[in-house]
Design a protein around this motif. Structure first.
Motif, short mmCIF file in Angstrom:
data_model
loop_
_atom_site.label_atom_id
_atom_site.label_comp_id
_atom_site.label_asym_id
_atom_site.label_seq_id
_atom_site.Cartn_x
_atom_site.Cartn_y
_atom_site.Cartn_z
N LEU A 11 -13.88 4.70 -0.28
CA LEU A 11 -13.13 4.30 0.91
C LEU A 11 -13.84 4.77 2.17
O LEU A 11 -14.00 4.01 3.13
CB LEU A 11 -11.70 4.87 0.86
CG LEU A 11 -10.79 4.59 2.05
CD1 LEU A 11 -10.64 3.09 2.30
CD2 LEU A 11 -9.43 5.25 1.86
N GLU A 14 -16.94 2.64 2.78
CA GLU A 14 -16.60 1.31 3.27
C GLU A 14 -16.22 1.35 4.75
O GLU A 14 -16.64 0.52 5.54
CB GLU A 14 -15.47 0.69 2.45
CG GLU A 14 -15.87 0.25 1.06
CD GLU A 14 -16.93 -0.84 1.07
OE1 GLU A 14 -16.85 -1.75 1.92
OE2 GLU A 14 -17.86 -0.76 0.25
N ILE A 33 -5.16 6.70 6.22
CA ILE A 33 -4.69 5.61 5.35
C ILE A 33 -4.01 6.18 4.10
O ILE A 33 -2.95 5.71 3.69
CB ILE A 33 -5.85 4.68 4.98
CG1 ILE A 33 -6.29 3.89 6.22
CG2 ILE A 33 -5.48 3.72 3.84
CD1 ILE A 33 -7.61 3.16 6.07
N VAL A 41 0.20 0.61 3.67
CA VAL A 41 -1.16 0.40 3.17
C VAL A 41 -1.29 -1.02 2.61
O VAL A 41 -2.28 -1.71 2.86
CB VAL A 41 -1.54 1.45 2.10
CG1 VAL A 41 -2.91 1.15 1.51
CG2 VAL A 41 -1.51 2.85 2.68
N GLU A 42 -0.27 -1.47 1.87
CA GLU A 42 -0.28 -2.84 1.34
C GLU A 42 -0.31 -3.86 2.46
O GLU A 42 -1.04 -4.85 2.40
CB GLU A 42 0.96 -3.07 0.46
CG GLU A 42 0.85 -2.48 -0.92
CD GLU A 42 2.12 -2.69 -1.75
OE1 GLU A 42 2.95 -3.56 -1.37
OE2 GLU A 42 2.27 -2.00 -2.76
N ALA A 45 -3.82 -3.85 4.01
CA ALA A 45 -4.77 -4.54 3.11
C ALA A 45 -4.53 -6.04 3.12
O ALA A 45 -5.49 -6.84 3.20
CB ALA A 45 -4.64 -3.97 1.70
N ASN A 46 -3.27 -6.46 3.07
CA ASN A 46 -2.94 -7.89 3.06
C ASN A 46 -3.30 -8.56 4.38
O ASN A 46 -3.74 -9.72 4.39
CB ASN A 46 -1.46 -8.11 2.75
CG ASN A 46 -1.15 -7.84 1.28
OD1 ASN A 46 -2.01 -7.95 0.43
ND2 ASN A 46 0.09 -7.46 1.00
N ILE A 48 -5.75 -7.74 6.35
CA ILE A 48 -7.21 -7.91 6.36
C ILE A 48 -7.60 -9.11 5.50
O ILE A 48 -8.37 -9.98 5.92
CB ILE A 48 -7.91 -6.62 5.86
CG1 ILE A 48 -7.70 -5.48 6.87
CG2 ILE A 48 -9.40 -6.87 5.64
CD1 ILE A 48 -8.13 -4.11 6.35
N LEU A 49 -7.05 -9.19 4.29
CA LEU A 49 -7.36 -10.31 3.38
C LEU A 49 -6.90 -11.64 3.96
O LEU A 49 -7.61 -12.64 3.90
CB LEU A 49 -6.70 -10.08 2.02
CG LEU A 49 -7.33 -9.01 1.14
CD1 LEU A 49 -6.45 -8.71 -0.07
CD2 LEU A 49 -8.72 -9.45 0.68
#
Length: 199
Positions: A11, A14, A33, A41-42, A45-46, A48-49
């Motif tokens: 992490l 990255e 984070i 956190v979810e 992450a979502n 970003i995706l």
């Protein structure tokens, strides 16, 4: 020797690969984070995706957009006879914050820099020239950064736009030399726009 578990180390690595994030900042972000609730956190992450999957280039100006045309290009109130050429979407956003510019934009996604292999053909310059041929444009405002690369790009643009018989102006030097547009306050940007000069 690594002091952290493999997943934490991954992490940190990255995060440190992001622009302007050094190892210490990456470490702080990683621990921040890890201390967030799992739902946050979810969501992070979502988001970003989601952004990575949905964001595309506007087919007209090459700004980043969720749709075929960005909000500016799809706004019928904008003056399409004036095109401001900027290096990055963040520069466009900086000018939009002034609420003074009513024209449209063209985003190059960089500046000419032969030292690192960025040639005119690597930018959205060909698309700008095609756009000038099919649209009724009376002025092109060159708002590239006041860096060596930005100035070289401005000269390249002015040469080809003048050949097309279109007025070319450059934002005034209210923008400091070496300064990136995204970090400059709105009033300075507005004065630079108002004091633009013909190239």
């Amino acid at each position: 020797m690594n002091y952290y578990s493999e997943s934490i180390q991954t992490l940190i690595e990255e995060l440190s690969g992001l622009p302007n994030i050094g190892p210490k900042s990456a470490q702080r972000l990683a621990f921040h984070i890890l201390n967030l609730p799992e739902k946050r956190v979810e969501h992070l992450a979502n988001s970003i995706l989601n952004a990575r999957k949905k964001i595309c280039f506007c087919k007209e100006c090459f700004n980043l957009s969720d749709h075929e045309l960005c909000q500016i290009c799809s706004d019928e109130k904008r003056d399409t006879s004036t095109i401001m050429v900027v290096e990055e979407p963040s520069d466009l956003a900086a000018y939009e914050k002034t609420r003074q510019y009513k024209g449209v934009y063209h985003v190059l996604h960089g500046a000419v820099n032969p030292m690192v292999g960025v040639q005119p053909e690597n930018l959205k310059l060909k698309e700008l020239m095609q756009r000038l041929q099919r649209e009724d444009v009376s002025e092109v405002i060159v708002a590239t950064n006041s860096t060596v690369e930005g100035e070289a790009t401005a000269l390249w643009i002015s040469k080809f736009v003048k050949q097309a018989g279109i007025k070319v102006t450059r934002i005034a030097s209210g923008v400091p030399v070496g300064g990136a547009l995204e970090f400059i306050d709105e009033m300075t940007l507005f004065r630079a726009l108002e004091g633009r000069t013909e190239l």
